[in-house]
Design a protein around this motif. Structure first.
Motif, PDB file in Angstrom:
ATOM      1  N   SER A   1       0.808  -1.217   0.000  1.00  0.00           N
ATOM      2  CA  SER A   1       0.000   0.000   0.000  1.00  0.00           C
ATOM      3  C   SER A   1       0.839   1.263   0.000  1.00  0.00           C
ATOM      4  O   SER A   1       0.423   2.286  -0.550  1.00  0.00           O
ATOM      5  N   GLY A   2       2.020   1.207   0.629  1.00  0.00           N
ATOM      6  CA  GLY A   2       2.871   2.399   0.708  1.00  0.00           C
ATOM      7  C   GLY A   2       3.206   2.966  -0.663  1.00  0.00           C
ATOM      8  O   GLY A   2       3.202   4.191  -0.865  1.00  0.00           O
ATOM      9  N   ARG A   3       3.509   2.092  -1.615  1.00  0.00           N
ATOM     10  CA  ARG A   3       3.850   2.543  -2.969  1.00  0.00           C
ATOM     11  C   ARG A   3       2.654   3.240  -3.613  1.00  0.00           C
ATOM     12  O   ARG A   3       2.807   4.238  -4.321  1.00  0.00           O
ATOM     13  N   LEU A   4       1.449   2.671  -3.393  1.00  0.00           N
ATOM     14  CA  LEU A   4       0.242   3.270  -3.954  1.00  0.00           C
ATOM     15  C   LEU A   4      -0.019   4.649  -3.343  1.00  0.00           C
ATOM     16  O   LEU A   4      -0.357   5.604  -4.048  1.00  0.00           O
ATOM     17  N   SER A   5       0.156   4.750  -2.019  1.00  0.00           N
ATOM     18  CA  SER A   5      -0.069   6.034  -1.341  1.00  0.00           C
ATOM     19  C   SER A   5       0.906   7.087  -1.835  1.00  0.00           C
ATOM     20  O   SER A   5       0.539   8.251  -2.053  1.00  0.00           O
ATOM     21  N   GLU A   6       2.154   6.687  -2.013  1.00  0.00           N
ATOM     22  CA  GLU A   6       3.174   7.612  -2.500  1.00  0.00           C
ATOM     23  C   GLU A   6       2.829   8.135  -3.894  1.00  0.00           C
ATOM     24  O   GLU A   6       2.927   9.337  -4.174  1.00  0.00           O
ATOM     25  N   TRP A   7       2.420   7.230  -4.793  1.00  0.00           N
ATOM     26  CA  TRP A   7       2.062   7.638  -6.154  1.00  0.00           C
ATOM     27  C   TRP A   7       0.846   8.564  -6.119  1.00  0.00           C
ATOM     28  O   TRP A   7       0.794   9.568  -6.839  1.00  0.00           O
ATOM     29  N   ALA A   8      -0.141   8.225  -5.269  1.00  0.00           N
ATOM     30  CA  ALA A   8      -1.351   9.044  -5.166  1.00  0.00           C
ATOM     31  C   ALA A   8      -1.012  10.460  -4.706  1.00  0.00           C
ATOM     32  O   ALA A   8      -1.528  11.450  -5.254  1.00  0.00           O
ATOM     33  N   ARG A   9      -0.128  10.589  -3.712  1.00  0.00           N
ATOM     34  CA  ARG A   9       0.271  11.921  -3.227  1.00  0.00           C
ATOM     35  C   ARG A   9       0.968  12.714  -4.324  1.00  0.00           C
ATOM     36  O   ARG A   9       0.695  13.892  -4.540  1.00  0.00           O
ATOM     37  N   ASP A  10       1.878  12.062  -5.038  1.00  0.00           N
ATOM     38  CA  ASP A  10       2.669  12.745  -6.068  1.00  0.00           C
ATOM     39  C   ASP A  10       1.817  13.189  -7.256  1.00  0.00           C
ATOM     40  O   ASP A  10       2.201  14.110  -7.989  1.00  0.00           O
ATOM     41  N   HIS A  11       0.693  12.489  -7.501  1.00  0.00           N
ATOM     42  CA  HIS A  11      -0.108  12.778  -8.683  1.00  0.00           C
ATOM     43  C   HIS A  11      -1.482  13.353  -8.350  1.00  0.00           C
ATOM     44  O   HIS A  11      -2.346  13.459  -9.224  1.00  0.00           O
ATOM     45  N   GLY A  12      -1.675  13.726  -7.102  1.00  0.00           N
ATOM     46  CA  GLY A  12      -2.905  14.401  -6.728  1.00  0.00           C
ATOM     47  C   GLY A  12      -4.133  13.522  -6.645  1.00  0.00           C
ATOM     48  O   GLY A  12      -5.253  14.021  -6.695  1.00  0.00           O
ATOM     49  N   ALA A  13      -3.931  12.207  -6.531  1.00  0.00           N
ATOM     50  CA  ALA A  13      -5.076  11.297  -6.385  1.00  0.00           C
ATOM     51  C   ALA A  13      -5.523  11.283  -4.924  1.00  0.00           C
ATOM     52  O   ALA A  13      -4.688  11.363  -4.009  1.00  0.00           O
ATOM     53  N   PRO A  14      -6.820  11.182  -4.672  1.00  0.00           N
ATOM     54  CA  PRO A  14      -7.292  11.211  -3.282  1.00  0.00           C
ATOM     55  C   PRO A  14      -6.882   9.957  -2.514  1.00  0.00           C
ATOM     56  O   PRO A  14      -6.785   8.869  -3.092  1.00  0.00           O
ATOM     57  N   ASP A  15      -6.692  10.119  -1.233  1.00  0.00           N
ATOM     58  CA  ASP A  15      -6.306   8.977  -0.381  1.00  0.00           C
ATOM     59  C   ASP A  15      -7.399   7.921  -0.353  1.00  0.00           C
ATOM     60  O   ASP A  15      -7.135   6.738  -0.164  1.00  0.00           O
ATOM     61  N   LEU A  16      -8.657   8.348  -0.567  1.00  0.00           N
ATOM     62  CA  LEU A  16      -9.769   7.389  -0.603  1.00  0.00           C
ATOM     63  C   LEU A  16      -9.589   6.342  -1.694  1.00  0.00           C
ATOM     64  O   LEU A  16     -10.124   5.241  -1.609  1.00  0.00           O
ATOM     65  N   ALA A  17      -8.832   6.696  -2.755  1.00  0.00           N
ATOM     66  CA  ALA A  17      -8.661   5.803  -3.904  1.00  0.00           C
ATOM     67  C   ALA A  17      -7.526   4.802  -3.711  1.00  0.00           C
ATOM     68  O   ALA A  17      -7.213   4.041  -4.625  1.00  0.00           O
ATOM     69  N   VAL A  18      -6.895   4.804  -2.546  1.00  0.00           N
ATOM     70  CA  VAL A  18      -5.774   3.897  -2.284  1.00  0.00           C
ATOM     71  C   VAL A  18      -6.267   2.683  -1.494  1.00  0.00           C
ATOM     72  O   VAL A  18      -6.705   2.826  -0.348  1.00  0.00           O
ATOM     73  N   PRO A  19      -6.227   1.478  -2.080  1.00  0.00           N
ATOM     74  CA  PRO A  19      -6.630   0.276  -1.326  1.00  0.00           C
ATOM     75  C   PRO A  19      -5.673   0.027  -0.164  1.00  0.00           C
ATOM     76  O   PRO A  19      -4.454   0.028  -0.340  1.00  0.00           O
TER      77      PRO A  19
END
Length: 517
Positions: A469-487
């Motif tokens: 999950s950490g990798r997904l959260s990092e990518w989401a932060r860098d690209h402006g994706a909401p945290d809700l979208a991270v499994p």
């Protein structure tokens, strides 16, 4: 409501067997059908074979009877399909990969009394136990045995019928049933779809109006004919538009298929992203050299697949399209000269559409379709003889789509493929795109399961061994994706479950996620 014009109003007026006869008149008696046995048939050869076999089947069945076909993509399945039509019977295409329970349900839903199959296929596919079970609910008619009864009189009948097919075939109307197919069941139980003969013929005309096809081309079809993409795109379209249709029995044989493509001079290849990705990985630099373009449908094309085609094969055009069994199936497809990756192309001529708003979803709307290719209706679950008609002729695709002024379609997700997390609607398809951006070589599926705190939670099921999950959260932060979208929950599997058509099996994945919760 909008309509894309440009289709001949008579495009759906012709019965399917008459359309084959008309194609022979238009294109001449050329080689039109071949499979891995490499014994091609001309138009006349196909028409004669259909009359000879169809006459034998007619002796065992009733007029207008629904007769099931359980065969792989081959010349045999094409001859059988047209043989039924020559004598006014209705083919019911059974998905032999869907399991005993689903097949029995399909047989019951369609009111099938007889199943046409072949001993050679059943033996090679190791389906003996399945056929034993199916024999408890319907009569198995072995085409191998039926062909063994063909004598001189039958052959003379076929010879005469080949010369004057309209005098020998049973007259039918374009509005009569053309085929009964079953939806893939990727999101639930398969439903019986009744497509008229006019639906099938019209869809072939719509495609050819949108992308004019050269009769000198060869269409390579590895998709099963129980899937509408394989039946219409891989069989009916080439036969009715003068292209040779090469049938291959299984899309799983990546190495054999890629080696065959240049040998048969394949011009167009139809497949799903799952299979095209496999073909691109094993193919040599020259294996796709004869292809004009490749058409992908039934599931979203991944960036990795597109990259493989762009870099490994000298930019072989990969055209993404969109369809539904209920629409015979092609609804939209990109054009070789107007290809817009990220979309599924333009609506076909003759298609009407509307987008209904969906609460909580701000972009796009729920796509409804109407047109000459849209089905008569679903088989009624209560009565095999009854068809539940569409309200106003509109088919609810269940897809959330956006369309621009030029009728290019962008698929944003399915209504069922949204989760409500903390009051916000989250697209599961978009979350899969997030995972694909982080691990482009992996295959990923996202489902939602109940959550006591936020209503629902996301589960990523993936074959990526190092997913976390950490990798997904990092990518989401860098690209402006909401945290809700991270499994927050990840299940790693050796391989994702897929249906026989190559589509992701979300029913199996949902059960897996719920079992592991």
């Amino acid at each position: 409501m909008r309509l894309r014009p440009g289709l001949d109003p008579k495009a759906s007026d012709e019965p399917i067997f008459d359309a084959l006869i008309a194609a022979r008149e238009r294109f001449g008696d050329k080689e039109i059908l071949e499979d891995q046995d490499r014994k091609p048939l001309t138009y006349t050869g196909l028409i004669r074979a259909a009359f000879v076999l169809g006459r034998k089947i007619a002796g065992l069945t009733e007029p207008a009877e629904r007769v099931a076909i359980l065969l792989p993509s081959s010349m045999g399945v094409v001859v059988t399909f047209y043989g039924l039509h020559a004598f006014g019977r209705v083919p019911v295409m059974l998905n032999f990969t869907s399991g005993e329970a689903n097949i029995k349900a399909a047989i019951k839903a369609a009111g099938v009394k007889r199943i046409l199959s072949a001993k050679r296929f059943v033996s090679q596919a190791k389906l003996d136990d399945l056929m034993t079970e199916l024999a408890t609910v319907a009569e198995i008619v072995w085409l191998d045995d039926l062909r063994g009864t063909i004598g001189l009189q039958d052959k003379l009948f076929g010879l005469m019928a080949g010369f004057m097919p309209k005098r020998f075939r049973t007259p039918t109307k374009a509005s009569d049933p053309g085929v009964v197919l079953f939806t893939s069941g990727s999101f639930g139980a398969p439903k019986g779809v009744v497509l008229s003969q006019g639906n099938l013929v019209a869809n072939c005309r719509q495609i050819n109006t949108h992308i004019p096809l050269d009769p000198d081309w060869v269409m390579f079809n590895p998709l099963p004919t129980f899937h509408c993409f394989g039946l219409t795109g891989g069989v009916l379209l080439p036969l009715l538009q003068g292209l040779k249709a090469f049938q291959y029995p299984s899309p799983l044989h990546a190495k054999q298929i890629t080696e065959l493509l240049p040998q048969v001079g394949a011009s167009i290849l139809f497949a799903t992203d799952t299979f095209l990705n496999q073909y691109a990985r094993v193919a040599g630099p020259d294996d796709f050299s004869t292809l004009k373009f490749v058409v992908a449908g039934a599931e979203r094309v991944r960036d990795e697949t597109r990259h493989l085609f762009n870099t490994k094969f000298g930019g072989v055009l990969l055209l993404e399209g969109y369809g539904a069994t209920e629409a015979a199936p092609v609804v939209a497809v990109n054009h070789p000269e107007r290809n817009r990756p990220g979309t599924v192309g333009q609506m076909l001529p003759g298609m009407e559409w509307r987008l209904d708003p969906v609460p909580g979803i701000l972009e796009g709307g729920r796509l409804y379709l109407r047109g000459p290719n849209v089905m008569k209706g679903y088989l009624s679950p209560d009565d095999p003889e009854a068809i539940d008609p569409l309200e106003g002729g509109w088919h609810d695709t269940g897809d959330i789509c956006a369309l621009d002024d030029e009728a290019y379609v962008t698929i944003l997700g399915r209504v069922k493929r949204f989760a409500k997390i903390g009051g916000e609607m989250v697209s599961l398809t978009a979350v899969e795109g997030l995972a694909a951006a982080v691990w482009p070589e992996g295959r990923h599926a996202v489902v939602s399961i109940p959550d006591s705190r936020k209503g629902e939670k996301l589960v990523l099921v993936t074959d990526q061994k190092d997913a976390e999950s950490g990798r997904l959260s990092e990518w989401a932060r860098d690209h402006g994706a909401p945290d809700l979208a991270v499994p927050k929950k990840i299940l790693k599997v050796k391989e994702l479950p897929v249906l026989g058509t190559g589509k992701t099996d979300y029913v199996a994945i949902q059960k897996l996620a719920e079992a592991k919760d």
